[in-house]
Design a protein around this motif. Structure first.
Motif, short mmCIF file in Angstrom:
data_model
loop_
_atom_site.label_atom_id
_atom_site.label_comp_id
_atom_site.label_asym_id
_atom_site.label_seq_id
_atom_site.Cartn_x
_atom_site.Cartn_y
_atom_site.Cartn_z
N PHE A 1 -66.40 -94.75 -20.90
CA PHE A 1 -66.49 -96.18 -20.61
C PHE A 1 -66.14 -96.97 -21.87
N LEU B 1 -66.47 -96.62 -9.94
CA LEU B 1 -65.46 -95.90 -10.73
C LEU B 1 -64.06 -96.23 -10.27
N VAL C 1 -62.87 -97.89 -17.28
CA VAL C 1 -63.21 -96.50 -16.96
C VAL C 1 -62.01 -95.60 -17.21
#
Length: 554
Positions: free
Chosen positions: A266, A228, A245
């Protein structure tokens, strides 16, 4: 800090914890008990006693003051992870240590609220536990590296249109692109955004549940280890968000604001082939999907993911139970020392002084709560013991085990909510004061829907009972001997009500909706009977004993 050795705990006599810490201060057994650690047992493994003393002392340090914000809270968990007092791998090798660590943490963090304990279970059970269960050798090495570095992770399952009421349903997709040798992770619409992801803003990595698409065909939800954020400036402060992200804050909550909760989206994010947690499945060079393990695979991919929820349900049940116990003890300590006037003679205005805990309604509540607490403590210990055996052996949980875990979660949480609310009604303005624990009772609301909403678990119990009734009726048999007459009667009445609705032209979903109240009532009877079969009914515990010792000394 230097930790206590086994030799420091074991002498010629019984095992007892006389640890000496780095600053030269001595941690007494009473101090450990005050922080939630039980006294040493002469039959207990000395290594476990040493671990408990070290872990308790570390929690006292980590949770000495409330966290300033969620970054501070995350940094503290990072340090606890890095200490390796509780290893990620212990969830499989020593699961009882995980459960005890969580119980101790709930006691230690009572004043600070529920944020840190939720963060802890997400890190150890949902994130690390899923990697341990589904990951291959390289993923396990990554997990070990994360522990050494104190890196945090999160578990991205729930979505805006697929939350705790919908089961294991995901619309996020991971499409395999053979020409690229990679997956394309994508959120197809706003309703598929990952939602209420605990620790989502401070985690570097996430276990992301996504529908695996291979050759245009859905292979169902699979787990992927996804970056992430890059490593940041320090614990609790991860770096730049990875390409593709998008992270957002769910906003302020009524409690637990030292825990970050995120929504995650996403946008056609490329993730390498190695992201797939591939212990039980793999992709060939030409893009074919291949299950691994054959008949040796203990259960399906989704069952393995669901097993993390079993562990979490027991941890949630224990967390709610420990919160209730701590709230009752703290409140009773206040009540034991709070004088109030009552009729009955004396030198002042023809009245005498009593302590608040002696008034009839509180005395009755404490007596009732004491018995119920003892029963639930015994039940949770029984379920934990059997679940630990299942986890250690890596076997498929039996139907009885699945129901026992569901009953633990439903009954412990509901009982905690009921008794904490009843206590609040009897102690007046004390319940409005900060620092009493009542300000954190919304933690129990979190427990209600965490790791599988209690309503969903109850409905599953009701459906399973009705299915069993259908099989029994078809064969002209009788209900099993273990089922109580009241439960059998309720199941039969629910089944007949559903049959009548079906005969009237209603579809199954419509029939269940029509008789939702009967379904939940039947399930609650079944849950109580599940508890009774293990530890006895409420009548067995009615004489568990009104504690004559003041709560302040317990």
């Amino acid at each position: 800090m230097p930790y206590i050795s086994v030799d420091a705990l074991v002498g010629d006599g019984p095992v007892a914890p006389p640890p000496t810490l780095a600053d030269g201060g001595r941690v007494s057994e009473n101090a450990l008990r005050d922080w939630g650690a039980p006294p040493a047992n002469v039959d207990e493994d000395p290594k476990r006693v040493a671990w408990r003393a070290n872990y308790t002392a570390e929690l006292a340090r980590v949770l000495n003051t409330p966290a300033d914000d969620y970054h501070d809270s995350a940094a503290r968990l990072s340090g606890l992870v890095k200490s390796a007092l509780l290893e990620f791998r212990h969830l499989k090798t020593e699961p009882s240590k995980f459960f005890e660590a969580h119980r101790l943490l709930v006691n230690h963090g009572f004043e600070q609220g529920p944020g840190f304990s939720i963060r802890f279970t997400v890190q150890y059970n949902l994130f690390a536990g899923t990697v341990l269960e589904l990951g291959g050798p390289e993923h396990l090495r990554t997990l070990d590296e994360m522990q050494r570095n104190g890196e945090l992770g999160c578990f991205a399952l729930t979505e805006k249109l697929a939350g705790v009421n919908s089961g294991l349903v995901v619309q996020t997709t991971a499409r395999w692109v053979p020409d690229e040798g990679a997956f394309l992770l994508h959120t197809p619409h706003d309703g598929a955004c990952k939602n209420w992801i605990s620790q989502g803003l401070t985690a570097c990595k996430a276990v992301v549940m996504a529908d695996l698409i291979v050759g245009g065909e859905s292979k169902g939800p699979h787990a992927f280890l996804v970056e992430l954020r890059a490593k940041g400036s320090g614990p609790g402060y991860p770096g730049r968000t990875s390409t593709g992200v998008t992270l957002g804050d769910m906003g302020a909550k009524t409690t637990g604001n030292d825990l970050d909760n995120a929504w995650i989206s996403f946008e056609n994010k490329w993730i390498p082939r190695e992201s797939l947690l591939d212990r039980y499945c793999d992709l060939t060079v030409d893009g074919g999907y291949v299950p691994r393990g054959g008949t040796s695979a203990p259960m399906s991919n989704m069952e393995l993911i669901g097993q993390r929820l079993f562990t979490g349900r027991v941890a949630v049940a224990q967390g709610a139970h420990e919160f209730r116990r701590r709230l009752f003890r703290r409140t009773r300590a206040h009540n034991d020392a709070k004088p109030c006037w009552a009729p009955g003679g004396g030198s002042h205005s023809a009245k005498k002084t009593l302590m608040l805990s002696s008034v009839p309604q509180l005395r009755a509540l404490y007596r009732d709560a004491d018995a119920k607490e003892a029963r639930m403590t015994a039940y949770l210990a029984s379920v934990e013991r059997d679940l630990c055996e299942t986890l250690t052996n890596g076997t498929r949980p039996s139907a009885e085990m699945v129901e026992a875990v569901a009953a633990a979660k439903v009954s412990a949480v509901d009982e905690a909510i009921e008794y904490c609310h009843r206590l609040k009604q009897e102690v007046g303005s004390y319940a409005l004061m900060a620092g009493t624990g009542f300000e954190h009772t919304d933690f129990l609301q979190c427990c209600k829907f965490a790791e599988g909403d209690s309503r969903i678990l109850l409905m599953k119990v009701a459906r399973d009972r009705v299915k069993a009734y259908g099989r029994i009726a078809a064969k002209g048999g009788e209900f099993p001997s273990w089922m109580s007459p009241r439960e059998a009667k309720a199941v039969a009445e629910l089944a007949k009500a559903l049959q009548a609705s079906a005969a009237g032209g209603k579809r199954p979903a419509e029939a269940w909706e029509e008789h939702w109240d009967k379904a939940y009532a039947t399930a609650r009877l079944a849950v109580d009977d599940i508890v009774t079969r293990r530890v006895g009914g409420p009548d067995k515990w009615s004489n568990a004993g009104w504690r004559s010792t003041p709560a302040s000394r317990l």
